[in-house]
Design a protein around this motif. Sequence first.
Motif, PDB file in Angstrom:
ATOM      1  N   SER A 641     -17.011  41.669 -13.087  1.00  0.00           N
ATOM      2  CA  SER A 641     -17.896  41.915 -13.701  1.00  0.00           C
ATOM      3  C   SER A 641     -19.275  41.317 -14.000  1.00  0.00           C
ATOM      4  O   SER A 641     -19.249  40.003 -12.824  1.00  0.00           O
ATOM      5  N   ARG A 643     -21.249  39.347 -17.679  1.00  0.00           N
ATOM      6  CA  ARG A 643     -21.650  38.947 -18.776  1.00  0.00           C
ATOM      7  C   ARG A 643     -22.772  38.316 -18.674  1.00  0.00           C
ATOM      8  O   ARG A 643     -23.631  37.259 -18.272  1.00  0.00           O
ATOM      9  N   LEU A 665     -23.212  41.215 -23.795  1.00  0.00           N
ATOM     10  CA  LEU A 665     -22.442  42.885 -22.684  1.00  0.00           C
ATOM     11  C   LEU A 665     -21.876  41.881 -22.263  1.00  0.00           C
ATOM     12  O   LEU A 665     -22.591  41.603 -20.716  1.00  0.00           O
ATOM     13  N   SER A 667     -20.155  43.990 -18.887  1.00  0.00           N
ATOM     14  CA  SER A 667     -20.337  44.606 -18.066  1.00  0.00           C
ATOM     15  C   SER A 667     -19.031  44.663 -16.831  1.00  0.00           C
ATOM     16  O   SER A 667     -19.211  44.142 -16.022  1.00  0.00           O
ATOM     17  N   MET A 669     -17.329  46.247 -13.736  1.00  0.00           N
ATOM     18  CA  MET A 669     -17.137  47.384 -12.693  1.00  0.00           C
ATOM     19  C   MET A 669     -15.702  48.464 -13.191  1.00  0.00           C
ATOM     20  O   MET A 669     -14.746  47.942 -13.285  1.00  0.00           O
ATOM     21  N   GLY A 683     -14.748  51.686 -15.083  1.00  0.00           N
ATOM     22  CA  GLY A 683     -15.212  50.631 -15.591  1.00  0.00           C
ATOM     23  C   GLY A 683     -15.431  51.429 -17.368  1.00  0.00           C
ATOM     24  O   GLY A 683     -15.560  52.207 -17.416  1.00  0.00           O
ATOM     25  N   TYR A 684     -16.481  50.112 -17.780  1.00  0.00           N
ATOM     26  CA  TYR A 684     -16.292  50.018 -19.221  1.00  0.00           C
ATOM     27  C   TYR A 684     -17.600  48.848 -19.428  1.00  0.00           C
ATOM     28  O   TYR A 684     -17.724  47.830 -18.999  1.00  0.00           O
ATOM     29  N   SER A 685     -17.894  48.644 -20.533  1.00  0.00           N
ATOM     30  CA  SER A 685     -18.982  47.712 -21.668  1.00  0.00           C
ATOM     31  C   SER A 685     -18.587  47.549 -22.401  1.00  0.00           C
ATOM     32  O   SER A 685     -18.187  48.677 -23.408  1.00  0.00           O
ATOM     33  N   LYS A 714     -15.039  50.586 -27.825  1.00  0.00           N
ATOM     34  CA  LYS A 714     -15.095  51.402 -26.816  1.00  0.00           C
ATOM     35  C   LYS A 714     -13.442  51.299 -26.605  1.00  0.00           C
ATOM     36  O   LYS A 714     -13.090  50.773 -26.749  1.00  0.00           O
ATOM     37  N   TYR A 716     -10.693  52.236 -23.683  1.00  0.00           N
ATOM     38  CA  TYR A 716     -10.788  51.496 -21.840  1.00  0.00           C
ATOM     39  C   TYR A 716      -9.332  51.212 -22.330  1.00  0.00           C
ATOM     40  O   TYR A 716      -9.234  50.442 -23.009  1.00  0.00           O
TER      41      TYR A 716
END
Length: 743
Positions: A641, A643, A665, A667, A669, A683-685, A714, A716
């Motif tokens: 990840s 940050r 943010l 992110s 993976m 993955g997600y953000s 989101k 996730y």
Amino acid sequence: MKTFYMSLLLCLIVFTARSQNSISGTVTAAGSNEPLLAAIYIPQLEIGTETDLNGYYELKGIPTGTFTVVCSFLGYATYSEKFSFSGENTSLTIDIEMEESAVEMAQVIIAAPFHKLQRDNVMKVERLSVDELSKSGATTLSEGITTIAGVESISTGVGIGKPVIRGLSANRVLTYAQGVRLENQQFGDEHGLGLNASGTGSVEVIKGPASLLYGSDALGGVLYFNPEPFAAVGKTTADATATYFSNTQGYSFNAGAQTSGEKLKFLARVAYDAHSDYEAGDGTRVTNSRFNETDLKTGLRYQGNKVKSTFRYNYNRANIGIPEELGAQTTEKKPVEPYQEIDNHILSLENNHFFNNSSLDVKLGYIFNDRREFEEHEEGEPEEGPALQMKLNTLNYDVKYNLPDLGDFETIVGVQGMFQKNKNFGEEILIPDATVVDIGVLGTTHYHLEKIDIQAGLRYDIRKLDSDAAFTLEGEMFIPALERDFNSFNAALGAKFDIDKQLSGRVNLASGFRAPNLAELTSNGVHEGTNRYEVGNPNLDNEQNLQLDVSLEYGNEHVEIFANGFYNLVDNFIFILPTGEMIDDNFVFNYVQDDSKLYGGEFGLHLHPHPLDWLHLESSFQTVTGEMDNGENLPLIPANSIRNTLNVEFGANKFFKQSEAFVTLLSVMDQDNTSASELRTGGYSLVNLGASASLQLNATTVDLRFAITNIFNKEYISHLSRLKSDGIMNMGRNITGTVIIGI
């Protein structure tokens, strides 16, 4: 027990002394000679003061000996220097000039020996205040610590979170609270941290084997939670905090008071949290993810000239629902079956005795954990008692003697131990009645040179485990009695070196061990929290590891860059594997061992560009890979990840004493490197933002905080979510608002 009685006797020694050593002086900014409103602190004694408007300070009541004086002020590099008080009524004048530094305000590390500043520690230790964690909008303490690079959490909804350090979790990560080892049946996947953020001052994280300092179970690292400090001498303060969480329609309240005289100090704090089922990104509430928690903390300290004695007590009651599937949509806050009801009592007594050139530290801890789990019953049937009830009593002690300095050598020798008893009271038995006895002896030394510090140590541990038989010999769930002895030698060697004024490096090589726990050795039945039939292995050996850590740090007035890498070899790694068989409609899992390795690190920067002194950009990347010798992946390895956080400080104005805002943010993976029993995770953000401000209204301080996590709602699923196999998503958007009033 002989060691325990000797330790108790030492705790009862009372020293009467007349030493009235003191220090005084001024604190100014280097170059301008401008007086600073700085804090002066002696960490070994836990005494301090603040300068007046002219930068003057005076600190009295210092015993004879050698102590480190620390001076800190926001925006300036922390000052740290050793001074000796050779006789009674010694008075030193120490004038301090502080250098500007937008990045660094180093803190004293308590979890590592010798109480050095972060920048001076041979071992890399992360430190973060719980106040900073709360500003991020975290719902619980276990969620908040995941903002530290290299730290994650295995979660069951929101109410249950288990720390993960560089891919290692459960009994491989040791938790300390109030200066003593926290024991609360932490072997279970669905057993959470068991600590409330209220009354907790900061958390320090050792990433990697710390068995030299803490014994078994510190193979993967240590989370060291420091309690809130006592008030300064002559001060009486009080505060109250209220927080609302939109997602769970939850609330949190806590209030505390402190008062300190010349020798006696007292504090108390009470807190209550309640949350409904959390709402995922698609608007669905996750049934029975609700929880509530009651917490009480109190402390009493006697501060003499040659002795400091501190007693603390923490009571925590948690009622936590165990989510299994999506069902009724409600905002009720009382958990329904299945749920856990857990009581934790932590009592600690710490005594520090100061001699002319040495000191003796004695800590005693008692932890009582009462864990009750209630299972679902047919509608119309009367509610029965807990199906599973385990009471765990733990007494631990820690005695360390800080030898007189020999030239540039600082040396500590000590003995640590634990006596533990587990007893079952419910109909079901997850682990049998058992006793565990630990004892360990250690020695560690620190050698200081002008541009290099070297630290080395050696330790030997013995653990004796005796468990009773459970169930009848004829039954298929029979658990035979067990007697096992485990022992291990461990060592550590490290160095911190200054390449130049702005670049420094660290190299550490350390070994660690973990004795297998009762669940791994003796399980034979259905573990309701995981919906599987678990079979233990009484022949398991110690896990033993050897880890190499290398780090580089560069920092000047406006930028800091760091790179931490590790390679961790773990012999006899214990894990659980499905056999393909089924018993009572549950898949059977066996505990097995294999040699493994983990490697990765954390990398990042903190940018504070000139002349934009109000702007901070922080970025960090974390990665870990876990593999067995047969080439298969280890389970529960967090995804890589990144940050990124942009923080803006607005400074003081006619409305606010200080204010700031941030946007983050995160992110995460894809996690494709999964074990045979895991599913791939995409993955997600996530985007989070928040703001805080502080107002001074006469003698009252009012802090206002606002944060939004997962602002875009989101949908996730985290790879470390225990609800992933059921397709249940993590929390959606959550808005938190906090008001703190202090007098």
